[in-house]
Design a protein around this motif. Structure first.
Motif, PDB file in Angstrom:
ATOM      1  N   VAL A  68       7.572   3.199  -6.245  1.00  0.00           N
ATOM      2  CA  VAL A  68       6.782   1.975  -6.236  1.00  0.00           C
ATOM      3  C   VAL A  68       5.689   2.120  -5.176  1.00  0.00           C
ATOM      4  N   LYS A  69       4.744   1.204  -5.163  1.00  0.00           N
ATOM      5  CA  LYS A  69       3.623   1.266  -4.222  1.00  0.00           C
ATOM      6  C   LYS A  69       4.029   0.690  -2.870  1.00  0.00           C
ATOM      7  N   TYR A  70       3.138   0.921  -1.895  1.00  0.00           N
ATOM      8  CA  TYR A  70       3.433   0.475  -0.529  1.00  0.00           C
ATOM      9  C   TYR A  70       2.152   0.007   0.136  1.00  0.00           C
ATOM     10  N   PHE A  71       2.258  -1.074   0.923  1.00  0.00           N
ATOM     11  CA  PHE A  71       1.087  -1.594   1.635  1.00  0.00           C
ATOM     12  C   PHE A  71       1.450  -2.050   3.031  1.00  0.00           C
ATOM     13  N   PHE A  72       0.627  -1.643   4.013  1.00  0.00           N
ATOM     14  CA  PHE A  72       0.645  -2.228   5.345  1.00  0.00           C
ATOM     15  C   PHE A  72      -0.745  -2.067   5.939  1.00  0.00           C
ATOM     16  N   SER A  73      -1.024  -2.836   6.964  1.00  0.00           N
ATOM     17  CA  SER A  73      -2.303  -2.717   7.657  1.00  0.00           C
ATOM     18  C   SER A  73      -2.068  -2.691   9.156  1.00  0.00           C
ATOM     19  N   LYS A  74      -2.673  -1.749   9.831  1.00  0.00           N
ATOM     20  CA  LYS A  74      -2.531  -1.636  11.280  1.00  0.00           C
ATOM     21  C   LYS A  74      -3.225  -2.789  12.007  1.00  0.00           C
TER      22      LYS A  74
END
Length: 229
Positions: A68-74
C-alpha cells in the motif's frame, strides 16, 4: 470516479501506545486492516498517513510489506490531521477520499462498498454513516470529495477542527442527505475499537469471531453482546 482510502496512523496513542502494531492473527491489527481492505475492495490507492517521528520508518515498512502507499511530511505538525489528509490527498491526486482510522481494524468492506455506491448514485461531496449512528463503533467511515476537503483545510481555524478532519464539514456543510443508514437494526451499542488494554485482551480472545465480523456480509450474526460491548 476514483476513490482512495487514507488510513490515519500513529504510534503515540495516549490511551494505548503502539496499539495498532499489537499482534493479531499472525500479524498486527494494522496488517489485518490493510489486507482485508485490499482483498475486498477495488480502490485506486490505500494510503497510510502518519506524522513524521521516530516511528515513521516502521509504518513505511508496513506499507511496503502490505503493498500500500505511504505518506508523511517532515514539515507538518503531528496533531494537524486535517492538513495531513489534505496534503496526502493532494500528493496522490485523490478525487474522493475514504477516511478510516487505524484503531478500527474490523470495519467490514461491505459497509464501504454500500457507501461508495450511495455516494456515486446521489452525486455527493460528503457521506458519513454515523449521524445518526446505526453501525457499531469501529465501523465509522466518511467519504470526502477533494474540493470539499480543500475548502475545509482552508477555512478551518480552530485547533479542534484541525485535529479531527471533519468537524468543520459537519458544522458548515452537513445535511440529512450526507448520512446513510446502512443497517435496519441499530447496532450502535457494539464497540469494536482498539483503545484500551482490555480491548486488546478481548480481541485476542475472540479472533475468529472478529475475522468473521470484518469479512462476512452477514456480520451481524457474529456480534455477541457479552463479548463485544
Amino acid at each position: 470516479m476514483s476513490f482512495d482510502i487514507i488510513i490515519q496512523c500513529r504510534f503515540g496513542s495516549k490511551r494505548l501506545r503502539g496499539k495498532i502494531l499489537y499482534e493479531f492473527d499472525n500479524g498486527s491489527f494494522l496488517n489485518f486492516l490493510c489486507n482485508n481492505l485490499k482483498k475486498n475492495l477495488k480502490i485506486k490507492n490505500i494510503i497510510l498517513a502518519t506524522p513524521y517521528d521516530n516511528f515513521s520508518k516502521i509504518f513505511q515498512q508496513i506499507a511496503k510489506k502490505n503493498n500500500v502507499k505511504y505518506f508523511f511530511s517532515k514539515n507538518m505538525e503531528e496533531n494537524n490531521l486535517l492538513k495531513r489528509y489534505y496534503f496526502c490527498a493532494r500528493k496522490f491526486k485523490s478525487q474522493n477520499i475514504i477516511r478510516i482510522t487505524s484503531d478500527c481494524p474490523f470495519i467490514n468492506p461491505n459497509i464501504i462498498k454500500k457507501m461508495i455506491s450511495h455516494y456515486k448514485k446521489n452525486k455527493l461531496k460528503f457521506l458519513t454513516n454515523n449521524k445518526p449512528r446505526y453501525v457499531p463503533h469501529g465501523f465509522d467511515c466518511e467519504i470526502i470529495e477533494k474540493s470539499l476537503l480543500k475548502h475545509a483545510y482552508l477555512k478551518a481555524k480552530s485547533k479542534f477542527d484541525k485535529e479531527h478532519v471533519t468537524p468543520w464539514i459537519y458544522r458548515n456543510y452537513f445535511k440529512k442527505k450526507n448520512n446513510i443508514k446502512i443497517l435496519k437494526k441499530n447496532l450502535s451499542n457494539f464497540r469494536l475499537t482498539l483503545d484500551y488494554e482490555k480491548d486488546y485482551v478481548n480481541f485476542k480472545q475472540n479472533t475468529v469471531a472478529l475475522k468473521n465480523i470484518a469479512t462476512n456480509k452477514n456480520f451481524e450474526k457474529y456480534l455477541n453482546r457479552k463479548l463485544f460491548k
